[in-house]
Design an enzyme around this catalytic site. Structure first.
Site, PDB file in Angstrom:
ATOM      1  N   ARG A 184       0.824  -1.222   0.000  1.00  0.00           N
ATOM      2  CA  ARG A 184       0.000   0.000   0.000  1.00  0.00           C
ATOM      3  C   ARG A 184       0.857   1.270   0.000  1.00  0.00           C
ATOM      4  NH1 ARG A 184      -2.239  -3.604  -1.384  1.00  0.00           N
ATOM      5  NH2 ARG A 184      -4.122  -4.606  -0.609  1.00  0.00           N
ATOM      6  N   SER A 234     -11.414  -1.921   2.401  1.00  0.00           N
ATOM      7  CA  SER A 234     -10.719  -2.296   3.639  1.00  0.00           C
ATOM      8  C   SER A 234     -10.189  -1.027   4.305  1.00  0.00           C
ATOM      9  CB  SER A 234      -9.546  -3.233   3.331  1.00  0.00           C
ATOM     10  OG  SER A 234     -10.021  -4.444   2.790  1.00  0.00           O
ATOM     11  N   GLU A 304      -5.841   2.599   6.001  1.00  0.00           N
ATOM     12  CA  GLU A 304      -5.476   2.575   4.592  1.00  0.00           C
ATOM     13  C   GLU A 304      -6.090   3.786   3.894  1.00  0.00           C
ATOM     14  OE1 GLU A 304      -6.488  -0.512   1.043  1.00  0.00           O
ATOM     15  OE2 GLU A 304      -5.611  -1.382   2.846  1.00  0.00           O
TER      16      GLU A 304
END
Length: 310
Positions: A184, A234, A304
């Site tokens: 990420r 998510s 995230e």
């Protein structure tokens, strides 16, 4: 690029109108209308850019004026606090939504949906993007975050990226090695430069097999994830050695609500908007989850989702 300085929106809009269409500049824009969470405060202004020269000129202006700004693709990984964002949201217009296939390479501009690029690949019998077919974000956001799903990541297929320096002065290319793609993460989170388009190296395969794989992954996603409620996918990054969703579930937080925000009863890794959540509700629930997991397991969860504003 946050700043406490109050920007002179009226003056800035006049300068932007020298090179942007009048209808492409809006002020006091509710970000709940432009983000997948359907929650959040207002941005001081939004500017839609239709061409690379417009984008470069706008970046140059905002840099000179020291005005905070962000690039917005599909808004699937952003939450603006209820106090709003004292800056300019740059939205990529239709010319930045182009996807093209040539031989074994898909070229997709930053504003194109990842799912559209995966579909274009399938139509040309190109395999490798199937994992991304259900990711709701844009190509720019996907590269920026090195988006992934079902054991695949952008770094597995990316060939190169075309970008613009954060001040708009220079356009340049980066190879896969230059991108510093990790979990990420990418070089763009460090240098602040802007993704224009990306090339993906894929392999030839039977179109029907690719389609069947995409259909299977979509069915799995729809069965296991709360796709019918607003969310940002998510919410937390995967902590090393763990899965965020499982930790949250093991903490007994699955289904917990704060205001209109809820830990999804279907998948504990998702925070969903049950219809009337504020950004404050979502952030309170986020902190409650973080604190609970640290107390129980000694694990610090990082979002995230990009959180912006005051």
């Amino acid at each position: 690029m946050e700043s406490e300085k109050q920007i002179d929106i009226e003056s800035l809009c006049l300068k932007m109108k020298e090179f942007l269409a009048f209808e492409n500049i809006k002020t006091n824009v509710s970000m709940s209308e432009y983000t997948s969470f359907r929650a959040g405060g207002k941005a001081a202004a939004m500017a839609v850019v239709e061409t690379i020269p417009e984008l470069r000129r706008l970046l140059n202006l905002l840099t000179q004026e020291k005005v905070p700004h962000i690039i917005l693709g599909s808004g699937s990984n952003i939450l603006v606090k209820d106090g709003g964002y004292n800056g300019i949201v740059i939205k990529l217009g239709r010319s930045f939504h182009t996807v093209q296939a040539e031989e074994n390479v898909i070229t997709a501009f930053a504003g194109a949906k990842i799912s559209a690029a995966a579909k274009e690949a399938m139509e040309h019998g190109l395999s490798g993007m199937e994992f991304a077919s259900g990711i709701p974000g844009s190509i720019g956001g996907g590269v920026f975050m090195n988006a992934g799903a079902y054991d695949g990541e952008m770094k597995d297929i990316i060939l190169s990226v075309r970008a613009i320096t954060s001040d708009g002065t220079r356009e340049y290319s980066l190879s896969r090695e230059d991108l510093m793609l990790g979990y990420r993460s990418s070089v763009f989170q460090k240098n602040g430069d802007i993704i224009i388009c990306a090339e993906f190296q894929l392999g030839k395969k039977d179109k029907e097999m690719i389609s069947a794989r995409m259909k299977d992954l979509m069915e799995r996603r729809n069965r296991k994830q709360p796709v019918n409620l607003p969310s940002a996918g998510s919410f937390f990054k995967r902590p090393e050695g763990y899965f965020a969703g499982k930790l949250i579930q093991d903490s007994g937080l699955k289904g917990l609500s704060v205001g209109g925000a809820q830990v999804s009863p279907l998948h504990a890794g998702f925070i969903v908007n049950n219809g009337n959540a504020t950004a404050t509700d979502i952030l309170k629930l986020m902190r409650l989850i973080q604190n609970t997991l640290f107390e129980k397991f000694g694990v610090r969860l990082e979002p995230e989702v990009r959180i912006l504003g005051d």
